[in-house]
Design a protein around this motif. Structure first.
Motif, PDB file in Angstrom:
ATOM      1  N   ALA A  23      12.082  -0.287   7.831  1.00 57.06           N
ATOM      2  CA  ALA A  23      11.635   0.283   9.222  1.00 57.06           C
ATOM      3  C   ALA A  23      12.734   0.625   9.952  1.00 57.06           C
ATOM      4  CB  ALA A  23      10.694  -0.735   9.775  1.00 57.06           C
ATOM      5  N   SER A  24      12.565   1.668  10.816  1.00 59.23           N
ATOM      6  CA  SER A  24      13.698   2.214  11.847  1.00 59.23           C
ATOM      7  C   SER A  24      12.958   1.601  13.166  1.00 59.23           C
ATOM      8  CB  SER A  24      13.687   3.304  11.891  1.00 59.23           C
ATOM      9  OG  SER A  24      12.047   4.228  12.218  1.00 59.23           O
ATOM     10  N   GLY A  25      13.738   1.480  14.099  1.00 55.22           N
ATOM     11  CA  GLY A  25      13.390   0.710  15.407  1.00 55.22           C
ATOM     12  C   GLY A  25      13.680  -0.491  15.583  1.00 55.22           C
ATOM     13  N   ARG A  26      13.534  -0.925  16.716  1.00 56.40           N
ATOM     14  CA  ARG A  26      13.994  -2.223  17.199  1.00 56.40           C
ATOM     15  C   ARG A  26      12.879  -3.187  17.411  1.00 56.40           C
ATOM     16  NH1 ARG A  26      17.735  -0.933  22.101  1.00 56.40           N
ATOM     17  NH2 ARG A  26      16.069   0.751  22.343  1.00 56.40           N
ATOM     18  N   THR A  27      11.518  -2.877  16.969  1.00 66.32           N
ATOM     19  CA  THR A  27      10.561  -3.738  17.305  1.00 66.32           C
ATOM     20  C   THR A  27       9.835  -4.001  15.981  1.00 66.32           C
ATOM     21  OG1 THR A  27       9.045  -1.933  17.458  1.00 66.32           O
ATOM     22  CG2 THR A  27       9.957  -2.379  19.404  1.00 66.32           C
ATOM     23  N   SER A  29      10.406  -6.807  14.197  1.00 65.86           N
ATOM     24  CA  SER A  29      10.179  -7.968  14.192  1.00 65.86           C
ATOM     25  C   SER A  29       8.861  -8.441  14.788  1.00 65.86           C
ATOM     26  CB  SER A  29      11.090  -8.882  14.758  1.00 65.86           C
ATOM     27  OG  SER A  29      11.154  -8.729  16.123  1.00 65.86           O
ATOM     28  N   ARG A  30       8.319  -7.427  15.674  1.00 66.08           N
ATOM     29  CA  ARG A  30       6.935  -7.869  16.693  1.00 66.08           C
ATOM     30  C   ARG A  30       6.012  -7.037  16.004  1.00 66.08           C
ATOM     31  NH1 ARG A  30      10.757  -7.439  20.561  1.00 66.08           N
ATOM     32  NH2 ARG A  30       9.865  -5.395  21.260  1.00 66.08           N
ATOM     33  N   GLN A  31       5.921  -6.513  14.824  1.00 63.77           N
ATOM     34  CA  GLN A  31       4.957  -6.000  14.106  1.00 63.77           C
ATOM     35  C   GLN A  31       4.133  -6.364  13.181  1.00 63.77           C
ATOM     36  OE1 GLN A  31       4.506  -2.069  14.635  1.00 63.77           O
ATOM     37  NE2 GLN A  31       6.284  -1.983  16.133  1.00 63.77           N
ATOM     38  N   THR A  32       3.018  -6.468  12.936  1.00 62.98           N
ATOM     39  CA  THR A  32       2.208  -6.954  11.921  1.00 62.98           C
ATOM     40  C   THR A  32       2.425  -6.025  10.863  1.00 62.98           C
ATOM     41  OG1 THR A  32       0.480  -8.296  13.212  1.00 62.98           O
ATOM     42  CG2 THR A  32      -0.127  -7.534  11.058  1.00 62.98           C
ATOM     43  N   ARG A  51       1.093 -11.221   9.492  1.00 60.80           N
ATOM     44  CA  ARG A  51       1.254 -11.264  11.117  1.00 60.80           C
ATOM     45  C   ARG A  51       2.469 -11.754  11.569  1.00 60.80           C
ATOM     46  NH1 ARG A  51      -3.476 -13.495  14.338  1.00 60.80           N
ATOM     47  NH2 ARG A  51      -3.153 -11.956  15.586  1.00 60.80           N
ATOM     48  N   TYR A  52       2.979 -10.925  12.504  1.00 61.27           N
ATOM     49  CA  TYR A  52       4.272 -11.404  13.148  1.00 61.27           C
ATOM     50  C   TYR A  52       4.195 -12.517  14.088  1.00 61.27           C
ATOM     51  CZ  TYR A  52       3.297  -9.968  18.118  1.00 61.27           C
ATOM     52  OH  TYR A  52       2.635  -9.915  19.173  1.00 61.27           O
ATOM     53  N   ARG A  66      -0.824 -13.428  -7.318  1.00 61.76           N
ATOM     54  CA  ARG A  66       0.105 -12.629  -8.049  1.00 61.76           C
ATOM     55  C   ARG A  66       1.140 -11.940  -7.268  1.00 61.76           C
ATOM     56  NH1 ARG A  66      -1.659  -8.116 -10.704  1.00 61.76           N
ATOM     57  NH2 ARG A  66      -3.579  -7.782  -9.611  1.00 61.76           N
ATOM     58  N   PHE A  67       0.462 -11.395  -6.003  1.00 58.19           N
ATOM     59  CA  PHE A  67       1.475 -10.616  -5.049  1.00 58.19           C
ATOM     60  C   PHE A  67       1.937 -11.376  -4.044  1.00 58.19           C
ATOM     61  CE2 PHE A  67      -0.258  -6.080  -6.063  1.00 58.19           C
ATOM     62  CZ  PHE A  67       0.014  -6.503  -7.378  1.00 58.19           C
ATOM     63  N   THR A  68       3.131 -11.307  -3.337  1.00 54.72           N
ATOM     64  CA  THR A  68       3.644 -12.086  -2.169  1.00 54.72           C
ATOM     65  C   THR A  68       4.015 -11.009  -1.326  1.00 54.72           C
ATOM     66  OG1 THR A  68       4.174 -13.970  -3.448  1.00 54.72           O
ATOM     67  CG2 THR A  68       5.349 -13.816  -1.353  1.00 54.72           C
ATOM     68  N   ILE A  69       3.571 -11.077  -0.049  1.00 54.76           N
ATOM     69  CA  ILE A  69       4.304 -10.137   0.951  1.00 54.76           C
ATOM     70  C   ILE A  69       5.459 -10.977   1.814  1.00 54.76           C
ATOM     71  CG2 ILE A  69       2.319 -10.757   2.713  1.00 54.76           C
ATOM     72  CD1 ILE A  69       2.607  -7.936   3.834  1.00 54.76           C
ATOM     73  N   SER A  70       6.304 -10.241   2.129  1.00 56.55           N
ATOM     74  CA  SER A  70       7.382 -11.205   2.905  1.00 56.55           C
ATOM     75  C   SER A  70       7.877  -9.997   3.765  1.00 56.55           C
ATOM     76  CB  SER A  70       8.312 -11.684   2.097  1.00 56.55           C
ATOM     77  OG  SER A  70       8.783 -10.886   1.237  1.00 56.55           O
ATOM     78  N   ARG A  71       9.001 -10.480   4.703  1.00 54.34           N
ATOM     79  CA  ARG A  71       9.884  -9.570   5.537  1.00 54.34           C
ATOM     80  C   ARG A  71      11.144 -10.404   5.830  1.00 54.34           C
ATOM     81  NH1 ARG A  71       6.134  -9.304  10.438  1.00 54.34           N
ATOM     82  NH2 ARG A  71       7.677  -7.724  11.242  1.00 54.34           N
ATOM     83  N   ASP A  72      12.100  -9.530   6.128  1.00 49.22           N
ATOM     84  CA  ASP A  72      13.329  -9.674   6.618  1.00 49.22           C
ATOM     85  C   ASP A  72      13.786  -9.042   7.690  1.00 49.22           C
ATOM     86  OD1 ASP A  72      15.999 -10.232   7.008  1.00 49.22           O
ATOM     87  OD2 ASP A  72      16.557 -10.269   4.904  1.00 49.22           O
ATOM     88  N   ASN A  73      13.397  -9.641   8.948  1.00 45.84           N
ATOM     89  CA  ASN A  73      13.713  -8.928  10.115  1.00 45.84           C
ATOM     90  C   ASN A  73      15.067  -8.500  10.479  1.00 45.84           C
ATOM     91  OD1 ASN A  73      10.904  -9.031  11.023  1.00 45.84           O
ATOM     92  ND2 ASN A  73      11.072 -11.208  11.913  1.00 45.84           N
ATOM     93  N   ALA A  74      16.152  -9.355   9.936  1.00 49.69           N
ATOM     94  CA  ALA A  74      17.486  -9.039   9.974  1.00 49.69           C
ATOM     95  C   ALA A  74      17.837  -7.691   9.403  1.00 49.69           C
ATOM     96  CB  ALA A  74      18.514 -10.028   9.569  1.00 49.69           C
TER      97      ALA A  74
END
Length: 125
Positions: A23-27, A29-32, A51-52, A66-74
Motif C-alpha cells: 500500500a502507498s500512503g501513510r495511513t 496502519s489505520r485501515q481495515t 481490522r486495524y 487454511r488461509f491466514t491474513i496478516s499485515r506488516d505496517n512497517a
C-alpha cells in the motif's frame, strides 16, 4: 491509498502460496484490510479481513483454517497465506482497504474504498 497485489501463480492441489499487497500512503496502519476473490463466471466473494482496531480477523467458511491474513505496517504490506489449496480456490484475488468500515460490513466488498488490481491464482488438480 493505492494497493498493488502480487504473488499469484499456478500451483498444484495441496500446495501453498502467499499473496502480498503493498500500500502507498501513510495511513495504511489505520485501515481495515481484506482479501476478496472472483472465480470465472462468479461474483466477487469475501475471503478474509483484518481490522486495524483490535486486530480481529474474519474468514469465510471456505478458507477458515487454511488461509491466514496478516499485515506488516512497517512495510505497508498485507499478506494472505494460503495453504492446502484446492482447484476451488482458483480465482483472481483482490486486496482491499478502508479506513472507516464498520463491523457489520467487513465481509461486504461494496464497503471498501481502496482496491488492488488483482492477482491470479490457479490451482491444478
Amino acid at each position: 491509498v493505492q494497493l498493488q497485489a502480487s504473488g499469484g501463480g499456478l500451483v498444484q492441489t495441496g500446495n501453498s502460496l502467499r499473496l502480498s499487497c503493498v500500500a502507498s500512503g501513510r495511513t495504511f496502519s489505520r485501515q481495515t484490510i481484506a482479501w476478496f476473490r472472483q472465480a470465472p463466471g462468479k461474483e466477487r466473494e469475501f475471503v478474509a479481513a483484518l481490522r486495524y482496531s483490535g486486530g480481529y480477523t474474519y474468514y469465510s467458511d471456505s478458507v477458515m483454517g487454511r488461509f491466514t491474513i496478516s499485515r506488516d505496517n512497517a512495510k505497508n504490506t498485507m499478506y494472505l497465506q494460503m495453504n492446502s489449496l484446492t482447484p476451488e480456490d482458483t480465482a483472481v484475488y483482490y486486496c482491499a482497504a478502508d479506513p472507516s468500515i464498520i463491523l457489520s460490513a467487513v465481509r461486504d466488498a461494496r464497503a471498501y474504498e481502496y482496491w488492488g488490481q488483482g492477482t491470479l491464482v490457479t490451482v491444478s488438480s
